[in-house]
Design an enzyme around this catalytic site. Structure first.
Site, PDB file in Angstrom:
ATOM      1  N   LEU A  29      11.324  10.836  54.180  1.00  0.00           N
ATOM      2  CA  LEU A  29      11.544   9.561  53.495  1.00  0.00           C
ATOM      3  C   LEU A  29      12.990   9.383  53.035  1.00  0.00           C
ATOM      4  O   LEU A  29      13.621  10.307  52.545  1.00  0.00           O
ATOM      5  CB  LEU A  29      10.585   9.445  52.298  1.00  0.00           C
ATOM      6  N   GLY A  32      15.148   3.467  52.732  1.00  0.00           N
ATOM      7  CA  GLY A  32      14.387   2.372  53.354  1.00  0.00           C
ATOM      8  C   GLY A  32      12.908   2.505  53.030  1.00  0.00           C
ATOM      9  O   GLY A  32      12.255   1.536  52.613  1.00  0.00           O
ATOM     10  N   HIS A  33      12.368   3.710  53.218  1.00  0.00           N
ATOM     11  CA  HIS A  33      10.963   3.940  52.860  1.00  0.00           C
ATOM     12  C   HIS A  33      10.752   3.670  51.371  1.00  0.00           C
ATOM     13  O   HIS A  33       9.746   3.099  50.965  1.00  0.00           O
ATOM     14  CB  HIS A  33      10.573   5.396  53.138  1.00  0.00           C
ATOM     15  N   GLY A 144       9.017  -2.243  57.711  1.00  0.00           N
ATOM     16  CA  GLY A 144      10.442  -2.529  57.594  1.00  0.00           C
ATOM     17  C   GLY A 144      10.937  -3.453  58.699  1.00  0.00           C
ATOM     18  O   GLY A 144      10.558  -3.322  59.863  1.00  0.00           O
TER      19      GLY A 144
HETATM   20  P1  AMP Z   1       9.108   5.564  60.060  1.00  0.00           P
HETATM   21  O1  AMP Z   1       8.845   6.656  59.076  1.00  0.00           O
HETATM   22  O2  AMP Z   1      10.440   5.641  60.717  1.00  0.00           O
HETATM   23  O3  AMP Z   1       7.962   5.353  61.022  1.00  0.00           O
HETATM   24  O4  AMP Z   1       9.179   4.236  59.201  1.00  0.00           O
HETATM   25  C1  AMP Z   1       8.133   3.869  58.334  1.00  0.00           C
HETATM   26  C2  AMP Z   1       8.365   2.461  57.855  1.00  0.00           C
HETATM   27  O5  AMP Z   1       9.604   2.411  57.159  1.00  0.00           O
HETATM   28  C3  AMP Z   1       8.433   1.440  58.990  1.00  0.00           C
HETATM   29  O6  AMP Z   1       7.761   0.260  58.599  1.00  0.00           O
HETATM   30  C4  AMP Z   1       9.902   1.213  59.126  1.00  0.00           C
HETATM   31  O7  AMP Z   1      10.223  -0.060  59.640  1.00  0.00           O
HETATM   32  C5  AMP Z   1      10.352   1.330  57.681  1.00  0.00           C
HETATM   33  N1  AMP Z   1      11.781   1.610  57.619  1.00  0.00           N
HETATM   34  C6  AMP Z   1      12.448   2.577  58.291  1.00  0.00           C
HETATM   35  N2  AMP Z   1      13.774   2.470  58.037  1.00  0.00           N
HETATM   36  C7  AMP Z   1      13.933   1.424  57.198  1.00  0.00           C
HETATM   37  C8  AMP Z   1      15.059   0.808  56.578  1.00  0.00           C
HETATM   38  N3  AMP Z   1      16.288   1.259  56.767  1.00  0.00           N
HETATM   39  N4  AMP Z   1      14.852  -0.250  55.770  1.00  0.00           N
HETATM   40  C9  AMP Z   1      13.589  -0.719  55.559  1.00  0.00           C
HETATM   41  N5  AMP Z   1      12.483  -0.188  56.115  1.00  0.00           N
HETATM   42  C10 AMP Z   1      12.652   0.872  56.929  1.00  0.00           C
END
Ligand code: AMP
Length: 306
Positions: A29, A32-33, A144
Site C-alpha cells: 500500500l 494512492g491506496h 483509482g
Molecule cells: P493495486 O493494488 O495496484 O491493484 O491497486 C488497488 C487500487 O488502488 C486500484 O483501484 C487502483 O486504481 C488504486 N490505485 C493505485 N494507484 C493509485 C494512485 N496513484 N492513486 C489512486 N488510486 C490508486
C-alpha cells in the site's frame, strides 16, 4: 481493526453489518491506496480493505512472483487510513483447486489499450473483483482513476451482470514530480523515477491543448509523444478512446468525454497514466460513477442498501 483470512468469517461479519465499503487492492500500500481507504472510511459503515495478489491477472513472464508483499506493513497502513477490516485470503481460499477455469469475459473492452499486450489481465481482474463483490457484498467499492481501463471494465461488469454496488472513482494520487503512485514504482531507479515525471507533463500538456480548442486526435497524441521524447521515453501506446466503453473515436473529437491514456516501460517497471479530456470532465465522470446512472447534481444522495 480485524484481520480476516477466510470467506466464511468475512461473510459472517458482512451479515452483521449495515453499510459496507470495499477497497480492493493487491497490497504494497502507498499514498494512492491510502486515499481510497480514506474515501471509503469517509463514506461511513464498515470499511473493508482486501489485500490479495491475484494470480489470474498476471500473464506468463509478468511479475507475479516478484510483486512486493508485506502484510504487516499493509495492515498498519490500512489501520492508519481508517479501515475496519483487512480481508487477506490465501490464494487457495479464493481459487480452490479446480475453480481456476471459471472466468468473467467482457470482450473488446479488455483487449484494447493495456489489453493488447496483457490479453488475460482484465479477465483476471474482473473475475477476482466479481468474487470479492459476492463475498463482501459492498454497497460501495472504491477504485483509482489511474487504472482507467480497470474502472471501465468493472463498470461494464457491474452493469452487465447486475451487481448491486455503486462504484466510486478516486482521483490519482501522485508523487511530487507528477508520477502516479504505484506499487511498481519501487522497481525504478532514482533517475528513472525523475524521468517518469514526463508522463504526467505530456498528458497535461495535451489536456491544455484540448482546453484551447484542439480536437484533432493526431495533434493531441503528437503533443504527448513530443514531450515523452524529450525524456527519452518510448511509449507502448498513447491513445484517445471514449471515456465509458473505450471505443475508438473519429479523427476529430466531438464534445463527449474522452480518455487520453498511455503506457510506457521505464527500466523494469511498466507505468500507466491517463487524463480525461475536457477541463470539467473529471468531476462529471466521478459524479457519474457514483450514481451509475448518468450525470447527477453534486451532493445528490446515492445511498442505497444499509
Ligand atoms: P493495486 O493494488 O495496484 O491493484 O491497486 C488497488 C487500487 O488502488 C486500484 O483501484 C487502483 O486504481 C488504486 N490505485 C493505485 N494507484 C493509485 C494512485 N496513484 N492513486 C489512486 N488510486 C490508486
Amino acid at each position: 481493526m480485524r484481520i480476516i483470512e477466510t470467506i466464511a468469517e468475512m461473510r459472517k461479519l458482512r451479515r452483521q453489518s449495515g453499510l459496507v465499503c470495499l477497497v480492493p487492492t493487491m497490497g504494497s500500500l502507498h499514498q494512492g491506496h491510502r486515499r481510497l481507504i480514506e474515501a471509503a472510511a469517509e463514506r461511513g459503515g464498515l470499511t473493508v480493505v482486501s489485500i490479495f495478489v491475484n494470480p489470474l491477472q498476471f500473464g506468463l513472464g509478468e511479475d507475479y512472483d516478484l510483486y512486493p508483499r508485506d502484510l504487516a506493513q499493509d495492515v498498519a497502513a490500512s489501520r492508519a487510513a481508517g479501515a475496519d477490516v483487512v480481508f487477506a485470503p490465501a490464494v487457495s481460499e479464493i481459487y480452490p483447486p479446480g475453480s481456476e477455469a471459471t472466468r468473467i469475459e467482457l470482450g473488446p473492452i479488455t483487449q484494447v489499450l493495456c489489453g493488447r499486450t496483457r490479453p488475460i489481465h482484465f479477465s483476471g481482474v474482473a473475475t477476482v473483483v466479481a468474487k470479492l463483490f459476492h463475498i463482501v457484498e459492498p454497497n460501495f467499492a472504491f477504485f483509482g482513476a489511474k487504472d482507467a481501463q480497470q474502472v471501465a471494465v468493472i463498470r461494464r461488469m457491474v452493469r452487465d451482470l447486475n451487481f448491486d454496488v455503486d462504484l466510486v472513482r478516486v482521483p490519482t494520487v501522485r508523487e511530487a514530480n507528477g508520477l502516479a503512485c504505484s506499487s511498481r514504482n519501487r522497481y525504478l531507479t532514482d533517475q528513472e523515477r525523475e524521468r517518469a515525471g514526463a508522463l504526467r507533463r505530456a498528458l497535461t500538456a495535451a489536456q491544455g491543448l484540448y482546453a484551447r480548442g484542439e480536437r484533432r486526435q493526431a495533434a493531441l497524441i503528437a503533443q504527448v509523444s513530443a514531450i515523452l521524447k524529450t525524456a527519452d521515453i518510448t511509449p507502448e501506446y498513447v491513445e484517445v478512446r471514449s471515456w465509458d466503453g473505450l471505443t475508438s473515436l473519429g479523427d476529430t473529437l466531438d464534445e463527449s468525454p474522452a480518455l487520453l491514456a498511455l503506457a510506457a516501460w521505464m527500466g523494469k517497471a511498466r507505468l500507466i497514466d491517463n487524463v480525461l479530456l475536457g477541463a470539467d470532465r473529471e468531476e462529471q465522470a466521478a459524479v457519474r460513477d457514483q450514481s451509475g446512472e448518468g450525470p447527477v447534481a453534486r451532493g445528490q444522495s446515492v445511498q442505497r442498501r444499509g
